[in-house]
Design a protein around this motif. Structure first.
Motif, short mmCIF file in Angstrom:
data_model
loop_
_atom_site.label_atom_id
_atom_site.label_comp_id
_atom_site.label_asym_id
_atom_site.label_seq_id
_atom_site.Cartn_x
_atom_site.Cartn_y
_atom_site.Cartn_z
N PHE A 1 -91.10 -0.35 20.61
CA PHE A 1 -92.03 -0.54 21.73
C PHE A 1 -93.44 -0.70 21.19
O PHE A 1 -94.42 -0.29 21.79
CB PHE A 1 -91.95 0.63 22.72
N ASN A 2 -93.51 -1.32 20.00
CA ASN A 2 -94.78 -1.52 19.31
C ASN A 2 -94.95 -3.01 19.04
O ASN A 2 -94.21 -3.60 18.25
CB ASN A 2 -94.77 -0.72 17.99
N GLU A 3 -95.92 -3.62 19.70
CA GLU A 3 -96.11 -5.07 19.60
C GLU A 3 -96.38 -5.51 18.16
O GLU A 3 -95.84 -6.51 17.69
CB GLU A 3 -97.27 -5.50 20.50
N SER A 4 -97.18 -4.74 17.44
CA SER A 4 -97.52 -5.09 16.06
C SER A 4 -96.29 -5.05 15.16
O SER A 4 -96.09 -5.93 14.31
CB SER A 4 -98.61 -4.14 15.54
N ASN B 1 -90.08 3.48 14.22
CA ASN B 1 -90.04 3.38 15.69
C ASN B 1 -89.52 4.64 16.37
O ASN B 1 -89.07 4.60 17.51
CB ASN B 1 -89.16 2.19 16.11
N ASP B 2 -89.56 5.76 15.62
CA ASP B 2 -88.88 6.97 16.11
C ASP B 2 -89.82 8.07 16.57
O ASP B 2 -89.41 9.23 16.70
CB ASP B 2 -87.92 7.51 15.04
N SER B 3 -91.09 7.72 16.84
CA SER B 3 -91.99 8.76 17.36
C SER B 3 -91.59 9.12 18.79
O SER B 3 -91.00 8.30 19.51
CB SER B 3 -93.44 8.26 17.36
N GLU C 1 -93.06 6.67 21.30
CA GLU C 1 -92.43 5.35 21.41
C GLU C 1 -91.07 5.45 22.10
O GLU C 1 -90.73 4.60 22.93
CB GLU C 1 -92.28 4.73 20.02
N ILE C 2 -90.31 6.47 21.77
CA ILE C 2 -89.02 6.67 22.44
C ILE C 2 -89.23 6.85 23.94
O ILE C 2 -88.51 6.27 24.76
CB ILE C 2 -88.29 7.89 21.84
N THR C 3 -90.24 7.63 24.29
CA THR C 3 -90.54 7.86 25.72
C THR C 3 -90.90 6.56 26.42
O THR C 3 -90.47 6.30 27.55
CB THR C 3 -91.68 8.88 25.87
N ASN C 4 -91.67 5.70 25.76
CA ASN C 4 -92.05 4.42 26.35
C ASN C 4 -90.85 3.51 26.57
O ASN C 4 -90.77 2.80 27.58
CB ASN C 4 -93.10 3.72 25.48
N ILE C 5 -89.92 3.52 25.63
CA ILE C 5 -88.69 2.73 25.80
C ILE C 5 -87.91 3.22 27.01
O ILE C 5 -87.47 2.44 27.85
CB ILE C 5 -87.82 2.80 24.52
#
Length: 331
Positions: free
Chosen positions: A178-181, A219-221, A224-228
């Motif tokens: 969930f990270n554009e970069s 991608n496992d912060s 980020e998991i919460t945003n997914i």
């Protein structure tokens, strides 16, 4: 549909994926397998398969689509992404096409029939880049009530997603981050387009399940998991199946550790906390059972990719009669 359209200065624009490559005569797209030849774009891998297996449908992974059935799985070479952790990099990043063997759509379906497969899965590499071949197989398969499945990075063009309606029955999309970069630099495509495509696929009535490979430090912060999870819940619905998959070192990411069970469990708990009904932990042999979201009755028990118990009655809970979301016996 035509898979290309005229562009400026004699170029043709490829309409297979969201890169929309603008190709001059003789040029090949980012995928490495679609080429501007004279007045058309030719899919160079049409009929040329690099991987061919019969798998349980659970291996795709699809848990709410024809459980305990077999799927004829095939792929070509090439990909429109360049993921550093690709487990199939030997074919997805390969540009050399072996043209010594050709198999027709009809022959593919004949094999599926002979082996008792209820579906054909287009997988191993990105299927949208060989969509002309996949579509012809799918049309032939429909004559025998054999379903078609995409295992995809979700970067189809909007034209292909519309064309998939009534052609492709189910799709598992890798929502890789969930990270554009991170998407742009390390994977390919772009995050926002993948998110838009997921909503588009849902709108078109294709059965969707989502997989996220949790890559340590990438991608496992928790954020980020919460945003997914929030995206899935708010845009695709609480009944959308989410597979959380464990990473193991591969390709260009051999120095990273395997995903810990604790991290997978954390992602699972976040998903359940936010209200996702069907969350599964994969790639580590963890028991992944399906329970009725209404009364918690055991509906399907699994061990690895094997279904050990199947208690659904006409696609519904035998106890409270609530239909399980998905595609089951009798469709």
């Amino acid at each position: 549909m035509n898979y290309y359209e005229s562009s400026k200065n004699g170029k043709l624009k490829c309409l297979l994926c969201s890169y929309y490559c603008d190709l001059k005569d003789g040029q090949i797209g980012i995928c490495g397998v679609n080429k501007h030849v004279d007045d058309k774009i030719e899919c160079l891998v049409y009929g040329h398969i690099s991987a061919f297996n019969i798998d349980p449908i659970e291996k795709k992974p699809l848990y709410h689509f024809l459980p305990k059935s077999k799927s004829l799985s095939l792929g070509t070479v090439g990909c429109n992404f360049h993921c550093n952790f690709c487990q199939n990099h030997g074919i997805s990043q390969e540009k050399k096409i072996d043209k010594s063997n050709y198999i027709s759509p009809k022959d593919v379906v004949t094999i599926a029939k002979q082996r008792g497969c209820e579906s054909i899965s287009y997988t191993y590499n990105e299927p949208t880049i060989f969509y002309p071949f996949a579509k012809d197989i799918a049309f032939e398969a429909k004559k025998y009530d054999i379903k078609s499945v995409f295992v995809s990075n979700g970067f189809e063009s909007k034209e292909v997603i519309d064309d998939m309606k009534g052609v492709i029955d189910a799709i598992n999309v890798d929502l890789k981050s969930f990270n554009e970069s991170y998407y742009k630099k390390s994977l390919g495509g772009n995050l926002n387009q993948v998110l838009e495509n997921l909503i588009h696929l849902k709108t078109n009535g294709i059965h969707i399940e989502i997989t996220t490979l949790l890559v340590p430090t990438k991608n496992d912060s928790k954020e980020e998991i919460t945003n997914i999870v929030k995206f899935i819940k708010n845009n695709l619905g609480e009944n959308t199946v989410w597979h959380i998959s464990a990473f193991h070192p591969d390709y260009k990411e051999t120095n990273l550790p395997r995903t810990s069970f604790e991290k997978l469990k954390e992602a699972y708990e976040i998903a359940k906390e936010y209200g996702l009904k069907y969350v599964y932990i994969g790639n580590i042999g963890y028991e992944n059972n399906t329970y009725c979201s209404n009364c918690n009755e055991l509906l399907i028990s699994r061990e690895f990719f094997d279904v050990k118990q199947y208690n659904l009655k006409n696609g519904a809970c035998p106890k409270c009669k609530k239909k399980l979301e998905g595609v089951f016996d009798g469709y």
